[in-house]
Scaffold this active site. Structure first.
Site, PDB file in Angstrom:
ATOM      1  NE  ARG A  45      38.054  32.749  44.877  1.00  0.00           N
ATOM      2  CZ  ARG A  45      37.007  33.065  44.152  1.00  0.00           C
ATOM      3  NH1 ARG A  45      37.147  33.330  42.869  1.00  0.00           N
ATOM      4  NH2 ARG A  45      35.818  33.116  44.705  1.00  0.00           N
ATOM      5  CD  GLU A 101      37.054  48.060  34.788  1.00  0.00           C
ATOM      6  OE1 GLU A 101      36.203  48.324  33.945  1.00  0.00           O
ATOM      7  OE2 GLU A 101      37.206  46.929  35.294  1.00  0.00           O
TER       8      GLU A 101
END
Length: 153
Positions: free
Chosen positions: A41, A78
């Site tokens: 993005r 994560e």
């Protein structure tokens, strides 16, 4: 839901976002050489800003997406690891760069992109995002680099 898609659907909103980034850069970083956009993005806002400023745009992509010789940096997610890369000749030593992305969450990808720029011996002027999720403290991971965000939640 923090979503940039409505900005992209509305030409006036996209112009306003680009105007705000341009104003920030002209005021604080008039010496910038390159805008560096993060996959994917950052590719939406970065080229518009670079064109306005009359500077080049460079892509930082997920591993395996760029042609030619590349330089990469691995980082922890994560749940596992990821890697980002830039074309070897994309950024020259000493070039002044600003990194741009849509969102700052935990800061992992933006931090990896900064490491990549350091590897290329670029001069990092700062990072810019449309949205910063403050509760995730991604900004701490990016110190000492400055982060400019248009919206904070």
């Amino acid at each position: 839901c923090r979503d940039i898609c409505p900005i992209l659907k509305d030409p006036a909103a996209l112009t306003a976002v680009t105007d705000l980034f341009e104003e920030h850069v002209r005021k604080n970083h008039p010496q910038v050489d390159l805008i560096v956009g993060l996959d994917a993005r950052g590719f939406l806002f970065g080229p518009l800003l670079a064109q306005r400023l009359g500077v080049g745009f460079v892509l930082v992509r997920k591993i395996g997406k760029l042609p030619g010789s590349t330089v990469s940096v691995a980082y922890d997610l994560e749940y596992g690891k990821a890697e980002v890369e830039v074309q070897e000749d994309g950024v020259a030593p000493g070039q002044k760069v600003l990194l741009i992305d849509d969102l700052l969450a935990t800061g992992g990808t933006l931090c990896a992109a900064c490491e990549l720029m350091k590897k290329q011996q670029a001069d990092i002027l700062g990072c810019m995002v449309v949205i910063e999720l403050k509760e995730l403290n991604g900004i701490d991971k990016l110190k000492p680099h400055q982060v400019f965000s248009l919206l904070q939640y």
